[in-house]
Design a protein around this motif. Structure first.
Motif, short mmCIF file in Angstrom:
data_model
loop_
_atom_site.label_atom_id
_atom_site.label_comp_id
_atom_site.label_asym_id
_atom_site.label_seq_id
_atom_site.Cartn_x
_atom_site.Cartn_y
_atom_site.Cartn_z
N ARG B 111 15.51 -27.91 0.07
CA ARG B 111 16.11 -26.59 -0.09
C ARG B 111 17.30 -26.65 -1.03
NH1 ARG B 111 15.73 -21.37 -0.72
NH2 ARG B 111 17.25 -20.11 0.41
N LEU B 173 10.32 -16.73 4.26
CA LEU B 173 11.75 -16.51 4.46
C LEU B 173 12.62 -17.03 3.32
CD1 LEU B 173 12.02 -17.47 8.24
CD2 LEU B 173 11.80 -15.19 7.24
N LEU B 174 12.16 -18.03 2.57
CA LEU B 174 13.04 -18.67 1.60
C LEU B 174 12.68 -18.37 0.15
CD1 LEU B 174 13.50 -22.17 3.32
CD2 LEU B 174 14.92 -20.13 3.52
N VAL B 175 11.57 -17.70 -0.08
CA VAL B 175 11.17 -17.37 -1.46
C VAL B 175 11.21 -15.84 -1.60
CG1 VAL B 175 9.37 -17.56 -3.21
CG2 VAL B 175 9.68 -19.41 -1.55
N LYS B 176 11.92 -15.37 -2.61
CA LYS B 176 12.07 -13.92 -2.74
C LYS B 176 11.09 -13.35 -3.76
CE LYS B 176 16.82 -13.73 -1.16
NZ LYS B 176 18.22 -13.91 -1.57
N LYS B 177 9.81 -13.57 -3.51
CA LYS B 177 8.77 -12.99 -4.37
C LYS B 177 7.63 -12.55 -3.48
CE LYS B 177 9.75 -15.48 -8.63
NZ LYS B 177 9.80 -16.87 -9.07
N LEU B 178 7.26 -11.29 -3.63
CA LEU B 178 6.30 -10.69 -2.70
C LEU B 178 4.98 -11.46 -2.56
CD1 LEU B 178 5.84 -8.40 -0.69
CD2 LEU B 178 4.83 -7.06 -2.57
N ASN B 181 5.48 -14.25 -0.31
CA ASN B 181 5.70 -13.79 1.06
C ASN B 181 4.37 -13.48 1.74
OD1 ASN B 181 8.57 -11.87 -0.03
ND2 ASN B 181 8.40 -14.03 0.46
#
Lengths: 60, 247
Positions: B111, B173-178, B181
């Motif tokens: 991380r 939770l840790l990747v900000k791409k739909l 997700n």
């Protein structure tokens, strides 16, 4: 150097630079987990018996 | 770097393993020992002995079995009940602690963010979901003597559930791409859609009340273990990895 600059050094490493320690730790973890929770020889099973049940590894 | 990471792994894994052994001694182990009185179920191969006990109200037949005997007549080694058995349980718990600590610290490092006691505790709760709760939904913690399907299939599904949940939670939770997700959600659910291998027939010799108590005790102790491990690993990581790597 300030704390923030210092602490940025880990984050500044690329994923590739972090990959080798991560793989070493992951292999160590999986190897130990296999031995303590999954290996089937009776001696290992009997020695780790109560721990295996308590940690809910599939047993028997 | 690997030396500092290993310091954090060993310190947190050994400590959590020792501490959870104390918790197990008062939660899961007494139920295991109780269940072993019923284990064996009168099968021919395990030299079941019928004994009478007046200790339980009304008196009951218990089935107990002697030492496991191989087909070739040789007994497999096992620790003697009492101190020796507790010692080996402690040892195996410490190894389990170090194994999970290695995986947890690998996740911290992958991380690449700072971790302290508090965030470590949250990582620990995620570890509980990955390695105890999710596999336990398909394969509830078993008391000795419980009916279950063939061991290999259960172990494979257990690993599948843990890996799917770990990857799923990370992507969710840790990747900000739909799209990631969505993939994470699918990985989280997939092991349970596939389903864990279940025994062909139910009705083992251990009373369901005891089995149910064991399942909840095991999961509760699992949460305690992971909270402890996450907290101690977070503190150790902060001390030996984050600070040391900048000194």
């Amino acid at each position: 150097m300030s704390d923030n600059v210092l602490k940025a050094s880990i984050a500044a490493q690329s994923v590739a630079e972090r990959a080798i320690p991560v793989m070493i730790l992951a292999m160590l973890g999986v190897f130990l987990l296999y031995g303590v929770g999954f290996a089937q020889p009776d001696v290992l099973h009997n020695a780790a018996h109560d721990g295996r049940h308590s940690f809910a590894f599939p047993c028997h | 770097m690997i030396g500092r990471l290993l310091t954090a792994v060993l310190l947190s894994g050994v400590l959590a393993g020792v501490l959870i052994s104390v918790v197990h001694e008062f939660t899961t182990t007494p139920i295991i020992l109780h269940a072993e009185l019923y284990e064996g179920g009168g099968g021919e191969a395990d030299h079941a002995t019928l004994i009478w006990t007046d200790e339980v109200a009304g008196g009951q037949f218990y089935l107990v079995h002697g030492d496991e005997v191989h087909e070739d007549g040789e007994e497999a080694w096992g620790p003697q009940d009492g101190f020796e058995r507790s010692l080996f349980t402690l040892l195996s718990n410490v190894i389990t602690g170090v194994a999970y600590a290695a995986l947890l610290v690998a996740a911290f490092y992958l991380r690449g963010r700072e971790v302290d006691g508090r965030t470590g505790l949250m990582w620990g709760v995620a570890g509980f979901v990955v390695f105890a709760l999710a596999p336990g939904m398909g394969l509830p913690p078993e008391v000795p003597g419980a009916m279950a399907s063939e061991i290999g299939g259960r172990q494979t599904w257990w690993a599948f559930a843990a890996a799917g949940t770990a990857a799923g939670l990370w992507l969710l939770l840790l990747v900000k791409k739909l799209p990631f997700n969505v993939l994470g959600f699918v990985l989280l659910v997939l092991p349970h859609v596939v389903g864990a291998p279940q025994p062909a027939e139910l009705g083992g010799p251990v009373p369901p009340e005891l089995s149910a108590h064991f399942a909840s005790a095991s999961l509760g102790a699992g949460l305690v273990f992971w909270a402890l491990l996450g907290w101690i690993a977070g503190l150790s990581y902060e001390r030996f990895v984050t600070r040391a790597s900048t000194a």
